[in-house]
Design a protein around this motif. Structure first.
Motif, PDB file in Angstrom:
ATOM      1  N   LEU A 105       0.835  -1.197   0.000  1.00 28.31           N
ATOM      2  CA  LEU A 105       0.000   0.000   0.000  1.00 28.31           C
ATOM      3  C   LEU A 105       0.869   1.246   0.000  1.00 28.31           C
ATOM      4  CD1 LEU A 105      -2.569  -1.206   2.643  1.00 28.31           C
ATOM      5  CD2 LEU A 105      -3.191  -0.483   0.357  1.00 28.31           C
ATOM      6  N   ILE A 143      -9.655  11.693  13.245  1.00 27.73           N
ATOM      7  CA  ILE A 143      -8.331  11.982  13.800  1.00 27.73           C
ATOM      8  C   ILE A 143      -8.558  12.741  15.104  1.00 27.73           C
ATOM      9  CG2 ILE A 143      -6.120  13.159  13.472  1.00 27.73           C
ATOM     10  CD1 ILE A 143      -6.607  13.107  10.484  1.00 27.73           C
ATOM     11  N   PHE A 168       3.768   6.066  11.744  1.00 32.18           N
ATOM     12  CA  PHE A 168       2.492   5.764  12.358  1.00 32.18           C
ATOM     13  C   PHE A 168       2.562   4.332  12.880  1.00 32.18           C
ATOM     14  CE2 PHE A 168      -0.008   9.343  10.775  1.00 32.18           C
ATOM     15  CZ  PHE A 168       0.746   9.766   9.691  1.00 32.18           C
ATOM     16  N   TYR A 225      -9.275   4.170  10.873  1.00 30.12           N
ATOM     17  CA  TYR A 225      -9.458   3.979   9.439  1.00 30.12           C
ATOM     18  C   TYR A 225     -10.433   2.836   9.202  1.00 30.12           C
ATOM     19  CZ  TYR A 225      -5.281   6.758   8.305  1.00 30.12           C
ATOM     20  OH  TYR A 225      -4.368   7.766   8.156  1.00 30.12           O
ATOM     21  N   SER A 266      -9.650   7.248   5.995  1.00 32.71           N
ATOM     22  CA  SER A 266      -9.707   7.868   7.315  1.00 32.71           C
ATOM     23  C   SER A 266     -11.141   8.122   7.765  1.00 32.71           C
ATOM     24  CB  SER A 266      -8.944   9.195   7.280  1.00 32.71           C
ATOM     25  OG  SER A 266      -9.015   9.847   8.527  1.00 32.71           O
ATOM     26  N   ARG A 285      -9.214  -2.941  -0.807  1.00 37.64           N
ATOM     27  CA  ARG A 285      -9.026  -1.492  -0.987  1.00 37.64           C
ATOM     28  C   ARG A 285      -8.079  -0.942   0.069  1.00 37.64           C
ATOM     29  NH1 ARG A 285     -12.709   1.174  -4.225  1.00 37.64           N
ATOM     30  NH2 ARG A 285     -14.383  -0.111  -5.055  1.00 37.64           N
ATOM     31  N   GLY A 286      -7.598   0.278  -0.170  1.00 35.85           N
ATOM     32  CA  GLY A 286      -6.769   0.934   0.817  1.00 35.85           C
ATOM     33  C   GLY A 286      -7.604   1.511   1.945  1.00 35.85           C
ATOM     34  N   PRO A 287      -7.001   1.732   3.125  1.00 33.88           N
ATOM     35  CA  PRO A 287      -7.731   2.321   4.255  1.00 33.88           C
ATOM     36  C   PRO A 287      -8.201   3.731   3.944  1.00 33.88           C
ATOM     37  CG  PRO A 287      -5.659   1.324   4.981  1.00 33.88           C
ATOM     38  CD  PRO A 287      -5.620   1.364   3.487  1.00 33.88           C
ATOM     39  N   ILE A 295      -9.154  -0.030  11.569  1.00 34.94           N
ATOM     40  CA  ILE A 295      -7.759   0.020  12.001  1.00 34.94           C
ATOM     41  C   ILE A 295      -7.523   1.254  12.857  1.00 34.94           C
ATOM     42  CG2 ILE A 295      -5.357   0.103  11.233  1.00 34.94           C
ATOM     43  CD1 ILE A 295      -6.324  -1.101   8.548  1.00 34.94           C
ATOM     44  N   GLN A 324     -11.169  -0.058   6.280  1.00 34.28           N
ATOM     45  CA  GLN A 324     -10.596  -0.666   5.075  1.00 34.28           C
ATOM     46  C   GLN A 324     -11.537  -1.724   4.530  1.00 34.28           C
ATOM     47  OE1 GLN A 324      -6.794  -2.672   5.507  1.00 34.28           O
ATOM     48  NE2 GLN A 324      -6.316  -2.393   3.332  1.00 34.28           N
ATOM     49  N   GLY A 330      -3.519   4.484  -1.564  1.00 38.29           N
ATOM     50  CA  GLY A 330      -3.875   3.918  -2.855  1.00 38.29           C
ATOM     51  C   GLY A 330      -4.645   2.622  -2.660  1.00 38.29           C
ATOM     52  N   PRO A 331      -5.091   1.999  -3.756  1.00 40.33           N
ATOM     53  CA  PRO A 331      -5.906   0.785  -3.670  1.00 40.33           C
ATOM     54  C   PRO A 331      -5.107  -0.471  -3.310  1.00 40.33           C
ATOM     55  CG  PRO A 331      -5.498   1.336  -5.946  1.00 40.33           C
ATOM     56  CD  PRO A 331      -4.922   2.466  -5.138  1.00 40.33           C
ATOM     57  N   ASN A 391      -1.366  11.925  18.111  1.00 39.50           N
ATOM     58  CA  ASN A 391      -2.742  11.825  17.651  1.00 39.50           C
ATOM     59  C   ASN A 391      -3.110  10.372  17.378  1.00 39.50           C
ATOM     60  OD1 ASN A 391      -2.438  11.368  14.470  1.00 39.50           O
ATOM     61  ND2 ASN A 391      -0.960  12.938  15.087  1.00 39.50           N
ATOM     62  N   PHE A 412       0.432   1.110  13.572  1.00 45.64           N
ATOM     63  CA  PHE A 412      -0.859   0.553  13.163  1.00 45.64           C
ATOM     64  C   PHE A 412      -1.245  -0.631  14.026  1.00 45.64           C
ATOM     65  CE2 PHE A 412      -1.885   2.553   9.051  1.00 45.64           C
ATOM     66  CZ  PHE A 412      -0.712   3.243   8.810  1.00 45.64           C
ATOM     67  N   GLY A 413      -2.501  -0.677  14.424  1.00 43.44           N
ATOM     68  CA  GLY A 413      -3.043  -1.885  15.009  1.00 43.44           C
ATOM     69  C   GLY A 413      -3.319  -2.908  13.917  1.00 43.44           C
ATOM     70  N   ALA A 414      -3.574  -4.143  14.320  1.00 44.62           N
ATOM     71  CA  ALA A 414      -3.815  -5.225  13.351  1.00 44.62           C
ATOM     72  C   ALA A 414      -5.225  -5.178  12.778  1.00 44.62           C
ATOM     73  CB  ALA A 414      -3.554  -6.580  13.986  1.00 44.62           C
ATOM     74  N   ARG A 464      -5.856   7.899  15.077  1.00 46.02           N
ATOM     75  CA  ARG A 464      -6.746   7.857  13.911  1.00 46.02           C
ATOM     76  C   ARG A 464      -7.453   6.518  13.856  1.00 46.02           C
ATOM     77  NH1 ARG A 464      -3.597  11.316   9.713  1.00 46.02           N
ATOM     78  NH2 ARG A 464      -2.138  12.372  11.090  1.00 46.02           N
TER      79      ARG A 464
END
Lengths: 113, 117
Positions: free
Chosen positions: A90, B49, B105, B36, B46, B42-44, B89, B38, A105-106, B32, B107-109, B34
């Motif tokens: 990603l 925040i 950043f 997300y 938002s 596809r991408g995450p 996420i 997903q 992005g996708p 901060n 990220f959680g799983a 956030r």
């Protein structure tokens, strides 16, 4: 409308091949990122770029390199693909400021056989 | 050890019902947090925040809360719809003034939510 595009949605490569993944953003953002996403692990940062020709290693840079010759384009390179690099990749971009929105992005689903 | 832990890993809810997802973090000093969404393949994207001084933020049927003292956040989904089926996420950023790179950043799983008719 904000857009981050990636060159391929699906890619199948052989072990040892050199692989290029390209990402383009149209928001004039300074910051761009490459992540890989694996089940149960969350997103992990591979490389980060905060300006043209500037880059910084993320948490898992081994086996990868990046290129940012133009502000809108950030490329991820797998110098010699291995099966453990099979993953979802990603790309993201983000404007300045610590509260800037990060746009993804996708994704590219890469399979290395 | 991951600095951002999410629970549950997955949950199934009936359409129209509410649910709450949890996020605990150890990232410090905090900048901060956030959330997300997903969708599969596809991408995450938002949702919210929040900074240290904010304890609630809403985005439509999504409401996020933050307790910076206990380092916990939750995401509440009200009146769930089939389109809410996705992975959610939690992402936490450290204070950029005290790290060598503010690009990181954590990220959680993710929590996989399935809404059934």
């Amino acid at each position: 409308d904000v857009k981050v595009t990636q060159s391929s949605r699906y890619l199948v490569k052989r072990t040892g091949e050199k692989v290029f993944l390209e990402c383009v953003q149209d928001m004039d953002h300074e910051n761009m990122f490459w992540y890989r996403q694996d089940p149960g692990l969350g997103l992990r940062l591979i490389y980060f770029s905060y300006d043209v020709k500037m880059k910084e290693k993320g948490d898992i840079p081994e086996g990868y390199s990046v290129s940012r010759e133009k502000k809108e384009r950030f490329s991820l390179i797998l110098e010699s693909a291995s099966t453990n690099q099979t993953s979802m990749y990603l790309c993201a971009s983000q404007g300045t400021g610590r509260l800037g929105e990060q746009y993804f992005g996708p994704g590219t689903r890469l399979t290395v056989t | 050890k991951n600095q951002v832990e999410q629970s549950p890993q997955s949950l199934i809810i009936l359409e129209g019902k509410n649910c709450t997802l949890q996020c605990n973090y150890t990232v410090s000093p905090f900048s901060n947090l956030r959330w997300y969404k997903q969708d599969t393949g596809r991408g995450p994207v938002s949702l919210t925040i929040m900074t240290f001084s904010e304890n609630t933020k809403s985005n439509g049927r999504y409401t996020a809360t933050l307790d910076a003292d206990t380092k916990q956040s939750s995401l509440h989904i009200t009146a769930s719809q089939l389109s809410d089926s996705a992975s959610y996420i939690c992402v936490v950023s450290a204070n950029p003034m005290t790290t060598d790179s503010w690009g990181k950043f954590q990220f959680g799983a993710g929590t996989q939510v399935v809404v059934t008719p």
